[in-house]
Design a protein around this motif. Sequence first.
Motif, PDB file in Angstrom:
ATOM      1  N   VAL A  91       1.737   8.614  -4.477  1.00 30.91           N
ATOM      2  CA  VAL A  91       0.676   7.622  -4.332  1.00 30.91           C
ATOM      3  C   VAL A  91      -0.608   8.122  -5.003  1.00 30.91           C
ATOM      4  CG1 VAL A  91      -0.758   6.381  -2.664  1.00 30.91           C
ATOM      5  CG2 VAL A  91       1.693   6.638  -2.251  1.00 30.91           C
ATOM      6  N   MET A  92      -0.886   9.421  -4.852  1.00 28.69           N
ATOM      7  CA  MET A  92      -2.072   9.972  -5.511  1.00 28.69           C
ATOM      8  C   MET A  92      -1.780  10.420  -6.944  1.00 28.69           C
ATOM      9  SD  MET A  92      -4.431  13.288  -4.590  1.00 28.69           S
ATOM     10  CE  MET A  92      -3.292  14.589  -5.026  1.00 28.69           C
ATOM     11  N   ASP A 133       6.205  11.460  -2.702  1.00 28.41           N
ATOM     12  CA  ASP A 133       5.060  10.576  -2.475  1.00 28.41           C
ATOM     13  C   ASP A 133       4.070  10.799  -3.614  1.00 28.41           C
ATOM     14  OD1 ASP A 133       2.696   9.387  -1.749  1.00 28.41           O
ATOM     15  OD2 ASP A 133       2.617  10.236   0.272  1.00 28.41           O
ATOM     16  N   ASP A 140       0.843  -1.192   0.000  1.00 26.90           N
ATOM     17  CA  ASP A 140       0.000   0.000   0.000  1.00 26.90           C
ATOM     18  C   ASP A 140       0.873   1.235   0.000  1.00 26.90           C
ATOM     19  OD1 ASP A 140      -2.867  -0.953   0.611  1.00 26.90           O
ATOM     20  OD2 ASP A 140      -1.628  -2.021   2.072  1.00 26.90           O
ATOM     21  N   GLY A 141       0.232   2.383  -0.197  1.00 27.85           N
ATOM     22  CA  GLY A 141       0.969   3.634  -0.121  1.00 27.85           C
ATOM     23  C   GLY A 141       1.696   3.777   1.211  1.00 27.85           C
ATOM     24  N   GLY A 171      -0.109   8.478   4.599  1.00 26.75           N
ATOM     25  CA  GLY A 171      -0.563   7.140   4.942  1.00 26.75           C
ATOM     26  C   GLY A 171      -0.756   6.984   6.435  1.00 26.75           C
TER      27      GLY A 171
HETATM   28  C1  LIG Z   1      -3.538   7.403  -0.224  1.00 28.00           C
HETATM   29  C2  LIG Z   1      -2.234   8.028   0.004  1.00 28.00           C
HETATM   30  C3  LIG Z   1      -1.260   7.409   0.804  1.00 28.00           C
HETATM   31  C4  LIG Z   1      -1.528   6.121   1.534  1.00 28.00           C
HETATM   32  O1  LIG Z   1      -1.745   5.064   0.664  1.00 28.00           O
HETATM   33  P1  LIG Z   1      -2.541   3.762   1.151  1.00 28.00           P
HETATM   34  O2  LIG Z   1      -2.482   2.845  -0.013  1.00 28.00           O
HETATM   35  O3  LIG Z   1      -3.925   4.231   1.489  1.00 28.00           O
HETATM   36  O4  LIG Z   1      -1.826   3.242   2.344  1.00 28.00           O
HETATM   37  C5  LIG Z   1      -0.035   8.013   0.926  1.00 28.00           C
HETATM   38  N1  LIG Z   1       0.232   9.174   0.306  1.00 28.00           N
HETATM   39  C6  LIG Z   1      -0.665   9.798  -0.468  1.00 28.00           C
HETATM   40  C7  LIG Z   1      -0.285  11.063  -1.159  1.00 28.00           C
HETATM   41  C8  LIG Z   1      -1.935   9.259  -0.636  1.00 28.00           C
HETATM   42  O5  LIG Z   1      -2.835   9.878  -1.394  1.00 28.00           O
END
Ligand SMILES: *Cc1c(COP(=O)(O)O)cnc(C)c1O
Length: 431
Positions: free
Chosen positions: A238-239, A236, A115-116, A151
């Motif tokens: 992730v988004m 980061d 996961d992120g 996260g």
């Molecule tokens: C969603 C998110 C996370 C966490 O990711 P998960 O998969 O929910 O653990 C971390 N950083 C950013 C920028 C996010 O949008």
Amino acid sequence: MTDHQTLLRWEKQHTWHPFTPMKPWIAEEHEPLFIVRGEGAWLIDMQGQPYLDGNSSIWTCIHGHGHPYLVEKVCAQAQTLAHSSFLGLTHPGAAELAARLAGLTGLSRVFFSDDGSTAMEVALKMALEYHNHVGEPHRSRFVSFHHAYHGDTAAAASVGMIPKFHQYSPSLRFDVEKVDSLEELEKLPATHTQNLAAIVIEPLIQGVAGMQLWPVGMLKKLRAWCDAHRVLLIADEVMTGFGRTGKMFAYQHEEVLPDFLVLAKGLTGGMMPLAATLTTEKIFEAFLGEPSKAFYYGHSYTANPLGCAAALASLDVFENQKVLERVQVAIQVFHDALERLSRECRYVHEVRRLGLIAGIELARNRSTAERFDARANVGAQVCLAARKHGLLTRPIGDVLVLMPPLCSNPAEILQMVQALALAIREVCDPV
Ligand SMILES: *Cc1c(COP(=O)(O)O)cnc(C)c1O
């Protein structure tokens, strides 16, 4: 399928949802939506009612639900090998995915997780251990930005700055240097900067903060600051990764390379939980020495073959369908529609947007920016009202989030914005 009434009873008696005040959730009158199917930009509930997936299933969905090619690849993988350990073994999908991610980014080493949050934990731990291995163990602190979100696991939450999420569990977090802006970072005294291991940023746009944009050029200046102070840069994404901002990765808008790139949500096209922390050969080589310098970290499902198959299929679609070219049309339609919404709707205080990401901030009075009473939960009410107009999304306070899947066609994008426009009027006019 089990009947609706039984499911509703099980749901209310036995589940516990993330980021959710559960009292209203389990209340008699609450009717949670059971989603049973997904098709392209649409989610379909148990009654067969279709809804546009206005936040890409919490920012994960890229090519649409039930994409035949992704489904085929994941099914084929499931029939061959669903999982084997990445501890002491490997598999073709992981090797190929690592090579393709390296090719896309120029960061040559890929560490998989789930996961992120776990991918952030990896970056943070690697940054600390790197400094140790190169003889600078005093570099043990992190800086992050106010309102950042990285996260929910302990280290990821420690570099996150949303106080509401941590107020009753402060002992789970370690102390991190916080800054508001690049200017504030530049003012940190040498006594602080010389002990820094890394800085963490959501490049170009902070998500959970309510879609807040960084000034153009900020990331490039931050990279220069990091180089000057020998502080590692953790991006980061992730988004923002996988086409969300109109380029494959947000950092590519400013032609810099981070030391760590954190990927998750869209990595598998939104199909499976899989994450990756990418880094440079320089960082990797610091861990080569004696065995005690191995990176002692990992999860049972690290580099899960189904996740890798989904991610590879998603990258195939990016290439074969020219997704990054095609998404420019969707982005233009999205931006034009938001512009109109912002002009025509008197409760829209500000629209912040980048690529297929938008935060629509509501206010009682747009010119004075007078807010709605927080207790009225206007953002949540609007999102609930939008369901009647065929749209699912979630707010962040009074900021409405729209994040269409990259596959959305112009009509679907217009319908998403229109659903919000109608919902805003229904909710805000009487408030
Ligand atoms: C969603 C998110 C996370 C966490 O990711 P998960 O998969 O929910 O653990 C971390 N950083 C950013 C920028 C996010 O949008």
